[in-house]
Design a protein around this motif. Sequence first.
Motif, PDB file in Angstrom:
ATOM      1  N   SER A   1      -7.019  20.300   9.393  1.00  0.00           N
ATOM      2  CA  SER A   1      -7.330  19.037   8.724  1.00  0.00           C
ATOM      3  C   SER A   1      -6.119  18.533   7.955  1.00  0.00           C
ATOM      4  N   GLY A   2      -6.060  17.198   7.810  1.00  0.00           N
ATOM      5  CA  GLY A   2      -5.045  16.550   6.986  1.00  0.00           C
ATOM      6  C   GLY A   2      -5.683  15.407   6.219  1.00  0.00           C
ATOM      7  N   ALA A   3      -5.087  15.035   5.089  1.00  0.00           N
ATOM      8  CA  ALA A   3      -5.669  13.983   4.253  1.00  0.00           C
ATOM      9  C   ALA A   3      -4.578  13.236   3.502  1.00  0.00           C
TER      10      ALA A   3
ATOM     11  N   SER B   1      -8.004  20.207   2.705  1.00  0.00           N
ATOM     12  CA  SER B   1      -6.959  19.172   2.792  1.00  0.00           C
ATOM     13  C   SER B   1      -7.169  18.071   1.771  1.00  0.00           C
ATOM     14  N   VAL B   2      -8.418  17.653   1.555  1.00  0.00           N
ATOM     15  CA  VAL B   2      -8.697  16.594   0.586  1.00  0.00           C
ATOM     16  C   VAL B   2      -8.402  17.058  -0.830  1.00  0.00           C
ATOM     17  N   THR B   3      -8.809  18.278  -1.151  1.00  0.00           N
ATOM     18  CA  THR B   3      -8.512  18.808  -2.487  1.00  0.00           C
ATOM     19  C   THR B   3      -7.011  18.855  -2.727  1.00  0.00           C
ATOM     20  N   ASN B   4      -6.259  19.267  -1.722  1.00  0.00           N
ATOM     21  CA  ASN B   4      -4.795  19.290  -1.853  1.00  0.00           C
ATOM     22  C   ASN B   4      -4.239  17.886  -2.062  1.00  0.00           C
ATOM     23  N   ALA B   5      -4.780  16.902  -1.334  1.00  0.00           N
ATOM     24  CA  ALA B   5      -4.295  15.533  -1.450  1.00  0.00           C
ATOM     25  C   ALA B   5      -4.635  14.933  -2.808  1.00  0.00           C
ATOM     26  N   LEU B   6      -5.846  15.193  -3.293  1.00  0.00           N
ATOM     27  CA  LEU B   6      -6.242  14.682  -4.611  1.00  0.00           C
ATOM     28  C   LEU B   6      -5.394  15.306  -5.713  1.00  0.00           C
TER      29      LEU B   6
ATOM     30  N   VAL C   1       0.849  -1.191   0.000  1.00  0.00           N
ATOM     31  CA  VAL C   1       0.000   0.000   0.000  1.00  0.00           C
ATOM     32  C   VAL C   1       0.882   1.237   0.000  1.00  0.00           C
ATOM     33  N   PHE C   2       0.503   2.204  -0.823  1.00  0.00           N
ATOM     34  CA  PHE C   2       1.312   3.401  -0.993  1.00  0.00           C
ATOM     35  C   PHE C   2       0.495   4.668  -0.781  1.00  0.00           C
ATOM     36  N   VAL C   3       1.123   5.659  -0.189  1.00  0.00           N
ATOM     37  CA  VAL C   3       0.576   7.010  -0.159  1.00  0.00           C
ATOM     38  C   VAL C   3       0.977   7.671  -1.474  1.00  0.00           C
ATOM     39  N   ILE C   4       0.001   8.142  -2.224  1.00  0.00           N
ATOM     40  CA  ILE C   4       0.340   8.813  -3.489  1.00  0.00           C
ATOM     41  C   ILE C   4      -0.038  10.292  -3.472  1.00  0.00           C
ATOM     42  N   GLY C   5      -0.748  10.723  -2.444  1.00  0.00           N
ATOM     43  CA  GLY C   5      -1.101  12.131  -2.351  1.00  0.00           C
ATOM     44  C   GLY C   5      -1.385  12.530  -0.922  1.00  0.00           C
ATOM     45  N   VAL C   6      -0.902  13.676  -0.513  1.00  0.00           N
ATOM     46  CA  VAL C   6      -1.173  14.193   0.829  1.00  0.00           C
ATOM     47  C   VAL C   6      -1.524  15.665   0.747  1.00  0.00           C
ATOM     48  N   GLY C   7      -2.267  16.114   1.739  1.00  0.00           N
ATOM     49  CA  GLY C   7      -2.617  17.528   1.808  1.00  0.00           C
ATOM     50  C   GLY C   7      -3.039  17.880   3.218  1.00  0.00           C
ATOM     51  N   MET C   8      -2.895  19.126   3.575  1.00  0.00           N
ATOM     52  CA  MET C   8      -3.345  19.578   4.882  1.00  0.00           C
ATOM     53  C   MET C   8      -3.609  21.072   4.850  1.00  0.00           C
ATOM     54  N   THR C   9      -4.298  21.531   5.866  1.00  0.00           N
ATOM     55  CA  THR C   9      -4.467  22.963   6.071  1.00  0.00           C
ATOM     56  C   THR C   9      -3.373  23.435   7.026  1.00  0.00           C
TER      57      THR C   9
END
Length: 395
Positions: A219-221, A32-37, A5-13
């Motif tokens: 928030s973080g995602a 945060s989700v928009t940044n991660a996507l 399993v891999f993290v391919i995108g992250v984002g946070m406020t």
Amino acid sequence: MGNRVFVIGVGMTKFEKPETKDWEYPDMAKESVTNALTDAGVAYGDIEQAYAGSAYAAMGQRALYDVGLTGVPIMTVVNACATGSSALFLARQAVKAGCDLTLAVGYEKMSKGSLSAGTGKKGPGMLDYHLKAMIAGRGWEKDKAPMPQMFGNAGREHMERYGSTPDHYAWIGWKNHKHSVNNPYSQFRDEYSLEDVKNATMIYDPLTKLQCSPTSDGSGAAVLASERFVDTHNLWDQAVEIAGHYIATDVTASFEGNSSINAVGAQVAKLAAQRALDEAQVGIEDVDVIELHDCFSANELITYEALGMAAEGEAHKLVENQDTTYGGRWVVNPSGGLISKGHPIGATGLAQCAELTWQLRGKADKRQVDGATVGLQHNLGLGSAGAVAVYKKAS
């Protein structure tokens, strides 16, 4: 393809002091989700399952509906201060079970002031066992806030048993504030002298104000992907593997001897670390960078021992040797940690994930740990959940 399993995108406020910004938890989650996507290069409609974490049970559906309405299963996750890591844990399990893309998000809108431990309420409380052990061992001061008291007593126990001093705890506060200067997402970015930390308002001896995490909004995602998805879309340059992840709860030994150190999570951290490191097939000596749940400086110090970084009773020697900052054996909390970055409960575990992802990608700017290839995340939820995840640079 395997089931890695891999993290391919992250984002946070940016983490903010409560009541200083006009936003609600769906606003935070959307950011945060928009940044991660965007970081992942995928659309919300591609997500197969979502796990949304809030310690105050703010509904995951409402948190994500402003991002999109796609019919995707959304589960609200609540697990005390380990809520964000628990959402991540479940999102990883879903990928291991066959999903190609999942989302983990954590968020919190908090009130000012110290957290309650549920004292004074009727009926069972989540910290009944932990408070009972601490009170039996060290008593209870009704005029003191419960959380600083619990972790402060763990520090006092370590000082009495092993010889650490208030200066060791103050150094950890100084270190984490110094690290946060380079983190644009941190609630506090001021650098303090060691004397500033030592002379700050005493919250619960030995913990001064600058050794305690603040309440925060934010928030973080993270977007997680299967090995098949990463390979098909050639995302190896941005992917970071979660090579091991375990969330432990208390065992009988957690409460034997009425130890305050164990009452605040040393046993669960030790168990989770052993399981996560074993799954990742690495030792703590292989780790380069650590995001550690420093809700108070005392917790960072005792967790050094729980993670195996130091033998029992010797954590303060790491401080004396400056082994947990740049130039040392590990860099602990390059983000500034909870003490300086802030602690919006549901978001903390995802913010740790974001920091380690940036570090292993080599994209952490002035915070970058040179040559980092293995990272470790420690997230504690009293009540009690000890979450440890091990990250590896993708291969």
